[in-house]
Design a protein around this motif. Structure first.
Motif, PDB file in Angstrom:
ATOM      1  N   ALA A   1       5.017  11.390   5.318  1.00  0.00           N
ATOM      2  CA  ALA A   1       3.850  12.197   4.959  1.00  0.00           C
ATOM      3  C   ALA A   1       4.234  13.272   3.948  1.00  0.00           C
ATOM      4  O   ALA A   1       3.399  13.778   3.203  1.00  0.00           O
ATOM      5  CB  ALA A   1       3.255  12.843   6.205  1.00  0.00           C
TER       6      ALA A   1
ATOM      7  N   VAL B   1       7.642  14.503   1.209  1.00  0.00           N
ATOM      8  CA  VAL B   1       8.825  13.992   0.517  1.00  0.00           C
ATOM      9  C   VAL B   1      10.085  14.182   1.345  1.00  0.00           C
ATOM     10  O   VAL B   1      11.006  13.371   1.321  1.00  0.00           O
ATOM     11  CB  VAL B   1       8.968  14.696  -0.851  1.00  0.00           C
TER      12      VAL B   1
ATOM     13  N   GLY C   1       0.813  -1.216   0.000  1.00  0.00           N
ATOM     14  CA  GLY C   1       0.000   0.000   0.000  1.00  0.00           C
ATOM     15  C   GLY C   1       0.839   1.255   0.000  1.00  0.00           C
ATOM     16  O   GLY C   1       0.485   2.251   0.635  1.00  0.00           O
TER      17      GLY C   1
ATOM     18  N   THR D   1       6.083  23.544   0.347  1.00  0.00           N
ATOM     19  CA  THR D   1       5.056  23.119   1.289  1.00  0.00           C
ATOM     20  C   THR D   1       4.005  22.245   0.614  1.00  0.00           C
ATOM     21  O   THR D   1       3.779  21.109   1.024  1.00  0.00           O
ATOM     22  CB  THR D   1       4.375  24.332   1.952  1.00  0.00           C
TER      23      THR D   1
ATOM     24  N   PHE E   1       3.857  21.065  -2.676  1.00  0.00           N
ATOM     25  CA  PHE E   1       4.309  20.037  -3.600  1.00  0.00           C
ATOM     26  C   PHE E   1       5.158  18.956  -2.953  1.00  0.00           C
ATOM     27  O   PHE E   1       5.588  18.035  -3.619  1.00  0.00           O
ATOM     28  CB  PHE E   1       5.089  20.674  -4.760  1.00  0.00           C
ATOM     29  N   THR E   2       5.419  19.069  -1.659  1.00  0.00           N
ATOM     30  CA  THR E   2       6.169  17.997  -1.011  1.00  0.00           C
ATOM     31  C   THR E   2       5.237  17.021  -0.298  1.00  0.00           C
ATOM     32  O   THR E   2       5.683  16.026   0.252  1.00  0.00           O
ATOM     33  CB  THR E   2       7.173  18.555   0.024  1.00  0.00           C
ATOM     34  N   LYS E   3       3.928  17.327  -0.320  1.00  0.00           N
ATOM     35  CA  LYS E   3       2.983  16.456   0.380  1.00  0.00           C
ATOM     36  C   LYS E   3       2.817  15.123  -0.361  1.00  0.00           C
ATOM     37  O   LYS E   3       2.799  15.066  -1.571  1.00  0.00           O
ATOM     38  CB  LYS E   3       1.620  17.133   0.502  1.00  0.00           C
ATOM     39  N   LEU E   4       2.660  14.068   0.403  1.00  0.00           N
ATOM     40  CA  LEU E   4       2.444  12.746  -0.170  1.00  0.00           C
ATOM     41  C   LEU E   4       1.050  12.251   0.183  1.00  0.00           C
ATOM     42  O   LEU E   4       0.494  12.654   1.198  1.00  0.00           O
ATOM     43  CB  LEU E   4       3.480  11.763   0.393  1.00  0.00           C
ATOM     44  N   PRO E   5       0.493  11.356  -0.649  1.00  0.00           N
ATOM     45  CA  PRO E   5      -0.815  10.797  -0.276  1.00  0.00           C
ATOM     46  C   PRO E   5      -0.690   9.948   0.984  1.00  0.00           C
ATOM     47  O   PRO E   5       0.371   9.363   1.238  1.00  0.00           O
ATOM     48  CB  PRO E   5      -1.193   9.943  -1.484  1.00  0.00           C
ATOM     49  N   ALA E   6      -1.751   9.908   1.768  1.00  0.00           N
ATOM     50  CA  ALA E   6      -1.729   9.112   2.993  1.00  0.00           C
ATOM     51  C   ALA E   6      -1.692   7.628   2.633  1.00  0.00           C
ATOM     52  O   ALA E   6      -2.447   7.169   1.784  1.00  0.00           O
ATOM     53  CB  ALA E   6      -2.957   9.428   3.828  1.00  0.00           C
ATOM     54  N   ALA E   7      -0.790   6.906   3.265  1.00  0.00           N
ATOM     55  CA  ALA E   7      -0.709   5.460   3.032  1.00  0.00           C
ATOM     56  C   ALA E   7      -1.578   4.781   4.078  1.00  0.00           C
ATOM     57  O   ALA E   7      -1.381   4.980   5.270  1.00  0.00           O
ATOM     58  CB  ALA E   7       0.737   5.003   3.154  1.00  0.00           C
ATOM     59  N   THR E   8      -2.577   4.024   3.657  1.00  0.00           N
ATOM     60  CA  THR E   8      -3.505   3.424   4.614  1.00  0.00           C
ATOM     61  C   THR E   8      -3.231   1.942   4.841  1.00  0.00           C
ATOM     62  O   THR E   8      -3.156   1.486   5.974  1.00  0.00           O
ATOM     63  CB  THR E   8      -4.960   3.579   4.127  1.00  0.00           C
TER      64      THR E   8
END
Lengths: 115, 142
Positions: free
Chosen positions: A92, A94, A58, B92, B94-101
């Motif tokens: 959360a 990069v 995942g 700020t 563009f460094t966010k990643l999708p939450a891994a569930t």
């Protein structure tokens, strides 16, 4: 790359604690070989080109890579000898990677259950 | 006759222009300065060098604007502030990643067999039988 070099620097300490370091990326083996050689990495980089392992964990960042390709959500997972997940750090952002000190602390704290 | 400005207004304009240029250069230099200091873990995590250059660039630009509002200074300052805003957004948003569930629901690490950089197949179950394994999911460029 700097992250991988940082991990390379603690590889010996990890080995002393009985921990094998394995990196995994979506790059083809020949690209990873360049990375390993250029940075003199003491650990292997596995090639998950079909993103199958990413999916099973995942950890897919859909369209997060160059040209809209799927890449990994960066994560460090400490796995016990029987396959149990002992500790993990999932990014959360990069830039959100664990400090090598944090990894070493987690390795010291989460010893194998049983022998 | 020396070229010293007897008129303080001229001196202020020159200082202002210089500050505006310095401000723009600092903003443009921010990503490069970050790149040059990337070997340090703390800087990789916080992008500290870039924030310092950004802040210094903004300060220089604000000082420039306070000394003069002439067109060249306004143009340079606008450019600086627009580029600065773009940098802030990219650091700020563009460094966010999708939450891994899924990973949070896994108690056991799924087994796999993948080729290493030499093409040799490596199985997780083979490795962890003897040692604990630290599996690092890596993406390039950071």
């Amino acid at each position: 790359m700097a992250e991988l070099r940082g991990l390379g620097a603690i590889n010996d300490k990890l080995a002393q604690q009985g921990v094998r370091l394995i990196a995994l990326s979506v790059d083809a083996p020949k690209d990873s070989k360049r990375v390993v050689e250029k940075n003199k990495l003491p650990f292997p980089i596995l090639a998950d080109e079909r993103r199958e392992v990413l999916r099973s964990y995942g950890l897919v960042h859909a369209k997060g890579g160059p040209g809209g390709s799927d890449v990994a959500i960066p994560a460090d997972i400490l796995i016990d000898r029987d396959g149990k997940i002992l500790w993990k750090h999932v990014s959360a952002k990069v830039t959100d990677r664990p400090y090598t000190e944090e990894i070493l602390e987690a390795v010291a704290q989460h010893r194998s259950s049983g022998a | 006759m020396t070229d010293t400005p007897a008129n303080p207004a001229v001196a202020a304009r020159r200082k202002s222009l210089l500050l505006a240029i310095v401000g723009l250069v600092l903003i443009l230099a921010a990503p490069f300065a970050l790149f040059l200091t990337m070997e340090n873990e703390f800087i990789r995590r916080t992008m500290f060098t870039a924030w310092v250059f950004l802040a210094a660039g903004v300060v220089a630009t604000v000082m420039a604007l306070r000394a003069s509002r002439r067109i060249p200074v306004l143009i340079l300052s606008s450019l600086t502030l627009v580029l600065g805003a773009l940098l802030v957004v990219s650091f700020t948003v563009f460094t966010k990643l999708p939450a891994a569930t899924t990973i949070n629901q896994l108690a056991m690490a799924p087994d796999f067999t993948l080729p290493d950089q030499e093409g040799k197949p490596v199985s997780l179950s083979d490795l962890r039988g003897r040692d604990r394994v630290l599996l690092v999911f890596y993406r390039g460029h950071w």
